[in-house]
Design a protein around this motif. Structure first.
Motif, PDB file in Angstrom:
ATOM      1  N   ASN A 121      65.440  70.398  43.601  1.00 40.62           N
ATOM      2  CA  ASN A 121      65.351  68.944  43.486  1.00 40.62           C
ATOM      3  C   ASN A 121      64.051  68.460  42.855  1.00 40.62           C
ATOM      4  O   ASN A 121      63.830  67.255  42.762  1.00 40.62           O
ATOM      5  N   MET A 122      63.184  69.369  42.455  1.00 40.59           N
ATOM      6  CA  MET A 122      61.868  68.965  41.953  1.00 40.59           C
ATOM      7  C   MET A 122      61.925  68.034  40.736  1.00 40.59           C
ATOM      8  O   MET A 122      61.119  67.111  40.656  1.00 40.59           O
ATOM      9  N   PRO A 123      62.843  68.198  39.778  1.00 38.52           N
ATOM     10  CA  PRO A 123      62.859  67.247  38.659  1.00 38.52           C
ATOM     11  C   PRO A 123      63.015  65.793  39.111  1.00 38.52           C
ATOM     12  O   PRO A 123      62.460  64.891  38.495  1.00 38.52           O
ATOM     13  N   ALA A 124      63.735  65.560  40.175  1.00 33.77           N
ATOM     14  CA  ALA A 124      63.898  64.197  40.676  1.00 33.77           C
ATOM     15  C   ALA A 124      62.610  63.689  41.339  1.00 33.77           C
ATOM     16  O   ALA A 124      62.417  62.480  41.475  1.00 33.77           O
ATOM     17  N   PHE A 125      61.733  64.606  41.731  1.00 35.09           N
ATOM     18  CA  PHE A 125      60.515  64.215  42.447  1.00 35.09           C
ATOM     19  C   PHE A 125      59.304  64.040  41.523  1.00 35.09           C
ATOM     20  O   PHE A 125      58.237  63.644  41.978  1.00 35.09           O
ATOM     21  N   VAL A 126      59.451  64.350  40.246  1.00 34.69           N
ATOM     22  CA  VAL A 126      58.319  64.273  39.314  1.00 34.69           C
ATOM     23  C   VAL A 126      57.690  62.880  39.266  1.00 34.69           C
ATOM     24  O   VAL A 126      56.465  62.752  39.309  1.00 34.69           O
ATOM     25  N   PRO A 127      58.458  61.790  39.200  1.00 36.17           N
ATOM     26  CA  PRO A 127      57.810  60.463  39.197  1.00 36.17           C
ATOM     27  C   PRO A 127      56.979  60.199  40.451  1.00 36.17           C
ATOM     28  O   PRO A 127      55.897  59.615  40.377  1.00 36.17           O
ATOM     29  N   ILE A 128      57.483  60.656  41.581  1.00 34.01           N
ATOM     30  CA  ILE A 128      56.741  60.454  42.829  1.00 34.01           C
ATOM     31  C   ILE A 128      55.453  61.276  42.809  1.00 34.01           C
ATOM     32  O   ILE A 128      54.390  60.791  43.206  1.00 34.01           O
ATOM     33  N   MET A 129      55.533  62.502  42.321  1.00 29.00           N
ATOM     34  CA  MET A 129      54.332  63.340  42.245  1.00 29.00           C
ATOM     35  C   MET A 129      53.296  62.714  41.310  1.00 29.00           C
ATOM     36  O   MET A 129      52.102  62.681  41.620  1.00 29.00           O
ATOM     37  N   PHE A 130      53.748  62.204  40.174  1.00 32.91           N
ATOM     38  CA  PHE A 130      52.826  61.569  39.231  1.00 32.91           C
ATOM     39  C   PHE A 130      52.170  60.336  39.845  1.00 32.91           C
ATOM     40  O   PHE A 130      50.945  60.158  39.771  1.00 32.91           O
ATOM     41  N   GLU A 131      52.969  59.480  40.467  1.00 33.46           N
ATOM     42  CA  GLU A 131      52.428  58.245  41.040  1.00 33.46           C
ATOM     43  C   GLU A 131      51.451  58.521  42.180  1.00 33.46           C
ATOM     44  O   GLU A 131      50.420  57.849  42.301  1.00 33.46           O
ATOM     45  N   MET A 132      51.757  59.496  43.009  1.00 39.08           N
ATOM     46  CA  MET A 132      50.836  59.820  44.110  1.00 39.08           C
ATOM     47  C   MET A 132      49.537  60.419  43.580  1.00 39.08           C
ATOM     48  O   MET A 132      48.454  60.160  44.119  1.00 39.08           O
ATOM     49  N   THR A 133      49.612  61.204  42.509  1.00 42.48           N
ATOM     50  CA  THR A 133      48.408  61.759  41.897  1.00 42.48           C
ATOM     51  C   THR A 133      47.517  60.642  41.379  1.00 42.48           C
ATOM     52  O   THR A 133      46.306  60.607  41.650  1.00 42.48           O
ATOM     53  N   VAL A 134      48.096  59.708  40.647  1.00 41.33           N
ATOM     54  CA  VAL A 134      47.331  58.579  40.104  1.00 41.33           C
ATOM     55  C   VAL A 134      46.807  57.693  41.228  1.00 41.33           C
ATOM     56  O   VAL A 134      45.662  57.247  41.199  1.00 41.33           O
ATOM     57  N   PHE A 135      47.628  57.430  42.233  1.00 44.68           N
ATOM     58  CA  PHE A 135      47.221  56.574  43.354  1.00 44.68           C
ATOM     59  C   PHE A 135      46.009  57.153  44.072  1.00 44.68           C
ATOM     60  O   PHE A 135      45.020  56.453  44.312  1.00 44.68           O
ATOM     61  N   PHE A 136      46.075  58.424  44.423  1.00 47.34           N
ATOM     62  CA  PHE A 136      44.961  59.049  45.144  1.00 47.34           C
ATOM     63  C   PHE A 136      43.702  59.094  44.280  1.00 47.34           C
ATOM     64  O   PHE A 136      42.606  58.798  44.745  1.00 47.34           O
ATOM     65  N   ALA A 137      43.863  59.491  43.013  1.00 49.01           N
ATOM     66  CA  ALA A 137      42.702  59.597  42.130  1.00 49.01           C
ATOM     67  C   ALA A 137      42.028  58.239  41.964  1.00 49.01           C
ATOM     68  O   ALA A 137      40.803  58.122  42.092  1.00 49.01           O
TER      69      ALA A 137
END
Length: 173
Positions: free
Chosen positions: A95-111
């Protein structure tokens, strides 16, 4: 013990840059330069060390990516697996392809957020902090160079006048 400093006022950023170079060449210690706007190259001319905020931003982004992966694995695979559109959640990798937007947004949010918090803590900026600029003109149209006096004050004053200072004040800090 209070130290004596001289505030040299300049009304042009190019004159200020040349003055900083001349004062550094004369081996005087510039304590601080107050500017109404950022002056490109001033940090290098003053001899300041480069910032390490980009390194912390990368580490905060990695932390955000890790939190996103762990959070999605726990929520969508272990805790509450759902059959969405006939695609069951058997493993994270399926299911990881469906989670890519969430991973990107959390990376940017935390940074972004942790970098701002780090900047404020490192700069000792917090709500209700008094301004540290020595003169209100430094927020409008003047540049102030604060130089420590070590030795002959009259020689330093003459050097600063030579560099194009429009006003010079001597005070105890």
């Amino acid at each position: 013990m209070a130290s004596k400093v001289i505030h040299a006022y300049y009304n042009d950023d190019d004159v200020l840059m040349q003055a900083v170079k001349k004062v550094k060449a004369a081996r005087h210690h510039i304590e601080e330069v107050y500017c109404p706007f950022p002056v490109h190259g001033l940090d290098k001319a003053m001899g300041l060390a480069p910032t390490r905020i980009a390194i912390t931003s990368f580490m905060y982004g990695c932390l955000g990516l890790t939190v996103a992966i762990v959070m999605m694995n726990f929520i969508m695979i272990q805790d509450w697996p759902q059959d969405i559109g006939g695609k069951p959640s058997f493993s994270y990798l399926e299911n990881m392809p469906a989670f890519v937007p969430i991973m990107f947004e959390m990376t940017v949010f935390f940074a972004a957020h942790l970098m701002v918090i780090t900047f404020y803590l490192r700069s000792r900026l917090w709500p209700f902090k008094e301004a540290e600029n020595p003169d209100v003109r430094s927020t409008d149209d003047h540049f102030i160079m604060e130089v420590e006096v070590h030795g002959n004050e009259s020689d330093l004053t003459a050097l600063l006048m030579e560099t194009g200072a429009v006003e010079i004040n001597s005070l105890e800090k």
